[in-house]
Design a protein around this motif. Structure first.
Motif, PDB file in Angstrom:
ATOM      1  N   MET A   1      19.112 -32.352  -6.591  1.00 25.94           N
ATOM      2  CA  MET A   1      18.111 -32.943  -5.697  1.00 25.94           C
ATOM      3  C   MET A   1      16.826 -33.248  -6.485  1.00 25.94           C
ATOM      4  O   MET A   1      16.210 -34.293  -6.302  1.00 25.94           O
ATOM      5  N   TRP A   2      16.455 -32.335  -7.390  1.00 27.96           N
ATOM      6  CA  TRP A   2      15.274 -32.554  -8.237  1.00 27.96           C
ATOM      7  C   TRP A   2      15.475 -33.759  -9.148  1.00 27.96           C
ATOM      8  O   TRP A   2      14.560 -34.556  -9.335  1.00 27.96           O
TER       9      TRP A   2
ATOM     10  N   ALA B   1      15.128 -36.897  -7.265  1.00 29.36           N
ATOM     11  CA  ALA B   1      13.720 -37.121  -6.921  1.00 29.36           C
ATOM     12  C   ALA B   1      12.951 -37.665  -8.118  1.00 29.36           C
ATOM     13  O   ALA B   1      12.101 -38.553  -7.980  1.00 29.36           O
TER      14      ALA B   1
ATOM     15  N   GLY C   1      18.914 -35.551  -1.356  1.00 28.67           N
ATOM     16  CA  GLY C   1      17.618 -35.941  -1.912  1.00 28.67           C
ATOM     17  C   GLY C   1      17.259 -37.362  -1.533  1.00 28.67           C
ATOM     18  O   GLY C   1      16.152 -37.647  -1.068  1.00 28.67           O
TER      19      GLY C   1
ATOM     20  N   THR D   1      10.281 -34.148  -1.607  1.00 32.28           N
ATOM     21  CA  THR D   1      11.456 -33.496  -2.193  1.00 32.28           C
ATOM     22  C   THR D   1      11.099 -32.321  -3.096  1.00 32.28           C
ATOM     23  O   THR D   1      11.637 -31.226  -2.936  1.00 32.28           O
TER      24      THR D   1
ATOM     25  N   CYS E   1      11.227 -29.890   0.212  1.00 37.27           N
ATOM     26  CA  CYS E   1      12.659 -29.548   0.129  1.00 37.27           C
ATOM     27  C   CYS E   1      12.878 -28.295  -0.719  1.00 37.27           C
ATOM     28  O   CYS E   1      13.728 -27.459  -0.396  1.00 37.27           O
TER      29      CYS E   1
END
Length: 464
Positions: A103-104, A107, A287, A325, A329
């Motif tokens: 997800m990082w 982003a 994401g 994010t 997140c």
């Protein structure tokens, strides 16, 4: 008949939010990052300076426009939603803690994609018959690409109109009613047979509020979002940081599980989530679904900003993905993982997993605050997507349809509050994903324009 529609939609949905589409989104993000020499990393301190630094400066926007801060709040209103709470929980349950690492990554690349979208939206925007700034993917396709690409603009707008009623409204209203119902059940305020009446009342109240805000025009939308978004974000962030601090001894282990689980999920989840690709897919797709980088929708709000510098507004795109994010997140993931609540790996999970992380740390009383946060998240999304829907239908049919559309959009809140619409949710998500295709083609083709504008901006010769 409905079963066939569901089966067809499921196939399309799995493709749109599957590996091929993610490769396209990640690929365009990488391409833009290389072409701008990873602007989102090189100029990150500058991006924070010109965005966060400008937020507290009082400024009035001109007629038919938003202040840059109102524009980013309107865009954040649509992106910071239930996906930040439920989506992250689902990603961890199905993909393991390692999904957060991916997800990082999505982003990081999404920051550059959103920067490009916002810059193009402001550069190629127009003023409509009402004197409002209008822009977004349909306008940078129309004004930036040659005539034989114009069909993409109409395709994006059509998908946008089909998406807003489900993704932007009905599903969000359903979240609000569920949050209120569960909070009132916890305190024995209502009984089972009172739920349907309560939900109808909630639906009617929401419909009236939505209509009043949208019919008030772009100014009123900006005034509501600039107050609602900071309030809900700060409340959620404070509560989440509290969970992390109270469970600080678990933080090193949690980060170790995120990095280890990114490449070897089975070692963290006990073999239940064994696929590296599943962990990556869930992290990347959640994401993208959360920050909307690649969808182009956020740029519709940014195009309303009262600014003459497209690149400067573009940095708000970087800020937006970072807040959505990297901050919100990630905090949601830490609430779940630090609190030590049991996670059913391999099984679907939603907002209830995140809420259990809060209640395990603070106790049952916090359910009131989580319900308020969920309601704020969902309501802000409804307003943000309302603006997106208006701009999409206006592009197709002109300004004369704006007010009728707003009224219909408002009334959908009653449907979302009182009916189980099952299939509508997944169909709306499919159309949401289909918006990616025309947008990414346009951003890819216009990448040279973005690179030139960035060079001109930092050389002090921006003349747009």
């Amino acid at each position: 008949m409905l079963e066939k529609v569901d089966a067809v939609n499921s196939v399309i949905n799995n493709f749109i939010w599957g590996v091929p589409a993610m490769i396209c989104i990640i690929g365009v993000g990488l391409y833009l990052s290389f072409r701008t020499r990873f602007l989102q990393i090189r100029k990150f301190p500058y991006a924070m300076k010109v965005t966060f630094g400008r937020m507290f400066k009082k400024k009035e926007a001109g007629d038919g426009a938003l202040t840059p801060f109102q524009a980013v709040c309107t865009a954040l209103a649509a992106t910071v939603g239930t996906g930040n709470v439920a989506g992250v929980a689902g990603a961890i349950a199905i993909g393991g803690p390692g999904a957060i690492f991916w997800m990082w990554i999505s982003a990081l690349l999404g920051m550059c994609t959103k920067f490009a979208e916002v810059t193009l939206a402001v550069h190629f925007r127009e003023k409509n018959k009402d004197g409002d700034y209008v822009g977004g993917p349909m306008y940078y396709i129309k004004n930036g690409l040659k005539k034989h690409w114009q069909w993409l603009a109409y395709l994006f707008s059509a998908f946008g109109v089909l998406t807003v009623f489900g993704t932007g409204n009905a599903t969000q209203v359903n979240t609000i009613t569920t949050a209120i119902d569960s909070a009132l059940f916890n305190y024995n305020v209502i009984s089972e047979n009172q739920v349907s009446t309560l939900n109808l009342i909630i639906g009617i109240v929401l419909a009236i509020l939505i209509a009043l805000i949208l019919l008030g025009g772009i100014k009123r939308i900006g005034q509501v979002t600039e107050k609602l978004v900071p309030f809900m974000a700060v409340m959620y962030i404070v509560l989440a940081i509290g969970v992390v601090l109270l469970n600080v001894k678990n933080v090193p282990t949690v980060f170790a599980s995120i990095f280890e689980g990114a490449f070897n999920p089975a070692s963290v989840t006990g073999g239940v989530v064994g696929s590296f690709f599943m962990s990556m897919k869930k992290g990347v797709s959640r994401g993208i679904f959360s920050n909307e980088a690649g969808l182009g929708t956020g740029s519709i709000a940014h195009a309303c900003a009262d600014t003459r510098k497209p690149v400067k507004q573009g940095f708000f795109g970087i800020f937006e993905v970072f807040v959505d994010t990297i901050v919100i997140c990630t905090l949601t993931a830490l609430v779940i993982l630090c609190s030590g609540v049991p996670i059913g790996y391999g099984q679907a999970a939603g907002a209830e997993l995140t809420i259990s992380g809060f209640t395990a740390t603070y106790g049952g009383w916090v359910s009131i605050f989580t319900a308020i946060a969920m309601c704020c998240f969902a309501f802000s999304t409804i307003i943000g997507w309302g603006l997106y829907g208006v701009r999409c239908i206006e592009f197709l049919f002109g300004t004369r349809v704006n007010k009728p559309f707003m009224l219909v959009y408002s009334l959908v809140a009653i449907v979302g509050a009182t009916m189980n619409l099952g299939l509508l949710w997944s169909i709306a998500e499919t159309f949401n994903g289909l918006m990616v295709i025309p947008n990414l083609i346009a951003v890819f083709l216009l990448s040279g324009v973005v690179v030139k504008m960035v060079k001109d901006y930092f050389n002090g010769i921006e003349t747009y």
